[in-house]
Every structure is written in structure tokens, then in C-alpha cells.
Design a protein around this motif. Structure first.
Motif, mmCIF file in Angstrom:
data_model
loop_
_atom_site.group_PDB
_atom_site.id
_atom_site.type_symbol
_atom_site.label_atom_id
_atom_site.label_comp_id
_atom_site.label_asym_id
_atom_site.label_seq_id
_atom_site.Cartn_x
_atom_site.Cartn_y
_atom_site.Cartn_z
ATOM 1 N N ASP A 64 32.992 -48.797 36.655
ATOM 2 C CA ASP A 64 31.936 -48.300 37.534
ATOM 3 C C ASP A 64 30.894 -47.577 36.689
ATOM 4 N N ALA A 65 29.796 -48.260 36.384
ATOM 5 C CA ALA A 65 28.732 -47.655 35.575
ATOM 6 C C ALA A 65 27.548 -47.267 36.454
ATOM 7 N N ARG A 66 27.773 -47.205 37.770
ATOM 8 C CA ARG A 66 26.681 -46.805 38.669
ATOM 9 C C ARG A 66 26.287 -45.362 38.370
ATOM 10 N N GLY A 67 25.012 -45.104 38.442
ATOM 11 C CA GLY A 67 24.560 -43.750 38.142
ATOM 12 C C GLY A 67 24.207 -43.565 36.680
ATOM 13 N N THR A 68 24.615 -44.488 35.801
ATOM 14 C CA THR A 68 24.134 -44.417 34.423
ATOM 15 C C THR A 68 22.971 -45.399 34.274
ATOM 16 N N SER A 69 22.091 -45.088 33.328
ATOM 17 C CA SER A 69 20.922 -45.936 33.108
ATOM 18 C C SER A 69 21.093 -46.753 31.845
ATOM 19 N N CYS A 70 20.287 -47.797 31.739
ATOM 20 C CA CYS A 70 20.251 -48.625 30.539
ATOM 21 C C CYS A 70 20.149 -47.726 29.316
ATOM 22 N N PRO A 71 20.927 -47.916 28.258
ATOM 23 C CA PRO A 71 21.909 -48.989 28.057
ATOM 24 C C PRO A 71 23.340 -48.592 28.445
ATOM 25 N N GLY A 72 23.519 -47.609 29.319
ATOM 26 C CA GLY A 72 24.858 -47.132 29.686
ATOM 27 C C GLY A 72 25.804 -48.233 30.152
ATOM 28 N N PRO A 73 25.396 -49.070 31.127
ATOM 29 C CA PRO A 73 26.315 -50.107 31.607
ATOM 30 C C PRO A 73 26.701 -51.125 30.526
ATOM 31 N N LEU A 74 25.748 -51.416 29.643
ATOM 32 C CA LEU A 74 26.024 -52.350 28.541
ATOM 33 C C LEU A 74 27.068 -51.754 27.597
ATOM 34 N N LEU A 75 26.896 -50.474 27.283
ATOM 35 C CA LEU A 75 27.865 -49.794 26.423
ATOM 36 C C LEU A 75 29.227 -49.732 27.110
ATOM 37 N N ALA A 76 29.217 -49.524 28.434
ATOM 38 C CA ALA A 76 30.468 -49.451 29.191
ATOM 39 C C ALA A 76 31.198 -50.795 29.122
ATOM 40 N N ALA A 77 30.436 -51.892 29.229
ATOM 41 C CA ALA A 77 31.040 -53.225 29.143
ATOM 42 C C ALA A 77 31.635 -53.460 27.763
ATOM 43 N N LYS A 78 30.885 -53.048 26.747
ATOM 44 C CA LYS A 78 31.372 -53.233 25.371
ATOM 45 C C LYS A 78 32.679 -52.476 25.156
ATOM 46 N N ARG A 79 32.723 -51.237 25.690
ATOM 47 C CA ARG A 79 33.938 -50.434 25.550
ATOM 48 C C ARG A 79 35.113 -51.068 26.299
ATOM 49 N N ALA A 80 34.820 -51.589 27.504
ATOM 50 C CA ALA A 80 35.901 -51.988 28.410
ATOM 51 C C ALA A 80 36.509 -53.335 28.066
ATOM 52 N N ILE A 81 35.755 -54.222 27.443
ATOM 53 C CA ILE A 81 36.208 -55.609 27.306
ATOM 54 C C ILE A 81 37.508 -55.696 26.507
ATOM 55 N N SER A 82 37.702 -54.751 25.565
ATOM 56 C CA SER A 82 38.899 -54.836 24.725
ATOM 57 C C SER A 82 40.172 -54.518 25.514
ATOM 58 N N SER A 83 40.031 -53.866 26.674
ATOM 59 C CA SER A 83 41.228 -53.572 27.465
ATOM 60 C C SER A 83 41.478 -54.634 28.541
ATOM 61 N N VAL A 84 40.694 -55.711 28.506
ATOM 62 C CA VAL A 84 40.923 -56.850 29.396
ATOM 63 C C VAL A 84 41.656 -57.921 28.582
ATOM 64 N N PRO A 85 42.733 -58.519 29.118
ATOM 65 C CA PRO A 85 43.403 -59.572 28.341
ATOM 66 C C PRO A 85 42.501 -60.791 28.176
ATOM 67 N N VAL A 86 42.703 -61.545 27.091
ATOM 68 C CA VAL A 86 41.935 -62.776 26.897
ATOM 69 C C VAL A 86 42.209 -63.699 28.089
ATOM 70 N N GLY A 87 41.128 -64.202 28.682
ATOM 71 C CA GLY A 87 41.271 -65.010 29.898
ATOM 72 C C GLY A 87 41.137 -64.178 31.161
ATOM 73 N N GLY A 88 41.155 -62.854 31.001
ATOM 74 C CA GLY A 88 41.048 -61.949 32.138
ATOM 75 C C GLY A 88 39.597 -61.685 32.513
ATOM 76 N N ILE A 89 39.432 -60.958 33.605
ATOM 77 C CA ILE A 89 38.088 -60.760 34.154
ATOM 78 C C ILE A 89 37.701 -59.288 34.186
ATOM 79 N N LEU A 90 36.492 -59.036 33.690
ATOM 80 C CA LEU A 90 35.908 -57.697 33.726
ATOM 81 C C LEU A 90 34.816 -57.672 34.792
ATOM 82 N N GLU A 91 34.881 -56.666 35.653
ATOM 83 C CA GLU A 91 33.836 -56.488 36.665
ATOM 84 C C GLU A 91 33.092 -55.197 36.354
ATOM 85 N N VAL A 92 31.765 -55.277 36.243
ATOM 86 C CA VAL A 92 30.950 -54.094 35.952
ATOM 87 C C VAL A 92 30.083 -53.796 37.178
ATOM 88 N N LEU A 93 30.173 -52.564 37.662
ATOM 89 C CA LEU A 93 29.302 -52.129 38.755
ATOM 90 C C LEU A 93 28.132 -51.377 38.156
#
Lengths: 86, 136
Positions: free
Chosen positions: A18-47
Motif C-alpha cells: 500500500d503506497a497510497r499517500g506517498t508521491s513519486c517516486p515512493g510507489p516505485l521504490l516500494a515496488a522495488k523493495r517488495a518484489i524480492s519478497s514475492v516468490p518467482v511466478g508470484g504476484i505483486l499488487e501495488v496500491l
């Protein structure tokens, strides 16, 4: 290949950031941080409430070798779906 | 080898530093390396006794207070916090210009977030390898 809104609605994300309330580039950084905790083949959802994110994240996914699945628009924010490919 | 973005930062005003920090974060997110070369006012803004107190805005000065207020409302981190984050997340190197370091009479230890003090020749060689080169 993007998925239809109906297909996206039925997706179960492995991780939701949930990156709502943060501004660019916050959500992009959040995605970069989060992707490593998703298994390969898994799905990341960014709000995100930042209008730039739904255009940034497909470019990011392409650059990083992941798959952009699509966006669901909600009032005031977007739900952006990425499949981790590697 | 990942692509590299080089930012030459002459300005010490927080509007420009914020713009530079956002580009650095964006580049790191997009899997680019970032190298930053600080010149005169840039070095001044990274001084330990200046960084947190600096409220200088170069443009549209009368709007500065409004901008600062909006930055707070949007929960945007300060420029040096963005750079700190970018350093944690990716490969970001910050260099101070040796001439500017002489002018301010500072050593690396007197500066925050700065990795080294280098000369113009070395920076030119680094920029030669940069895919994106900007002067701020």
C-alpha cells in the motif's frame, strides 16, 4: 500480455504494497523493495494514488524482466499487478 | 553492466536538490547506477552543519513557503532522505569537487553522504560512461 479487469479482480496477490499517500517516486521504490519478497511466478499488487505510478511500473517491470499484468482503477487510487518472472 | 546516470550538481538550493534526489531515486528503481558530482554550492549543501538547516530556494522565492508546506502534506521525504534511501536501495556514489572542497575548507568527514573527493578529470571520465548526464 495485459489481463482483463475481470481476470485481474480474480487474482490473488502474493504480496500487496500500500503506497497510497506517498508521491513519486515512493510507489516505485516500494515496488522495488517488495518484489524480492514475492516468490518467482508470484504476484505483486501495488496500491498507489500517484498518477505517475501506473505508467512507471509497466516500464519498471519491463526493465527488470518482470511481467506487467494490468491495472484496476479504484476511486482515488490504482491497483497495479506485476508478476515476478525471475 | 547496468546503465549509469551522472548528475553534476552545482546548485545548493533545496528545490533543485529535491529534483536531483527524485531523479536519483527513479534511476535506482529503474536499475541504473547513479553517480553524483557536487560543485560549489552543491558541496556547501552537503556540509554536516548545513544540510539539515538549509532552506534556500533559488526560484520563485516567495512561493517557497507554500512549496515546503505541500512537500510536508504530500509526505515527501527531504532531499537528503531520498538520497539516503537511494543509496540503501542501489548503487549510488556521491563525489565532491576537490576545488569546492578547498573553497569551503572541508574534508570528506565534514560532508554527509559523500563517498569521496575527486577532480574534474576523473569526473569527465565517469560522465563519458554515463548514459544520462545532467547538470543541475
Amino acid at each position: 500480455m495485459s489481463m482483463s479487469p475481470d481476470e485481474l479482480k480474480n487474482l490473488k496477490a502474493d504480496k500487496v504494497v500500500d503506497a497510497r499517500g506517498t508521491s513519486c517516486p515512493g510507489p516505485l521504490l516500494a515496488a522495488k523493495r517488495a518484489i524480492s519478497s514475492v516468490p518467482v511466478g508470484g504476484i505483486l499488487e501495488v496500491l498507489s494514488s500517484d498518477p505517475g505510478t501506473k505508467r512507471d511500473l509497466p516500464l519498471w517491470a519491463k526493465k527488470m524482466g518482470h511481467e506487467f499484468l494490468g491495472v484496476i482503477e479504484e476511486p482515488g487510487y490504482s491497483r497495479i499487478f506485476i508478476k515476478r518472472k525471475k | 553492466m547496468p546503465d549509469k546516470m551522472c548528475l553534476t550538481i552545482m546548485s545548493g538550493s533545496i528545490d533543485r536538490l529535491t529534483g536531483a534526489a527524485i531523479l536519483a531515486s527513479g534511476a535506482v528503481s529503474m536499475d541504473m547506477e547513479v553517480e553524483i558530482f557536487l560543485q560549489l554550492w552543491g558541496v556547501y549543501a552537503f556540509k554536516k552543519d548545513v544540510m539539515h538547516q538549509n532552506m534556500n530556494l533559488s526560484e520563485f522565492g516567495e512561493l517557497g513557503e507554500k512549496v515546503a508546506q505541500r512537500i510536508q502534506e504530500l509526505k515527501l521525504p527531504m532531499w537528503f532522505e531520498l538520497l539516503k534511501q537511494a543509496k540503501e536501495l542501489g548503487k549510488v556514489k556521491i563525489y565532491a569537487c576537490s576545488l569546492a572542497a578547498n573553497i569551503w575548507n572541508v574534508k570528506k568527514e565534514d560532508l554527509e553522504l559523500v563517498d569521496d573527493i575527486i577532480g574534474a578529470g576523473e569526473w569527465i571520465e565517469k560522465m563519458r560512461e554515463g548514459k544520462i548526464n545532467l547538470f543541475i
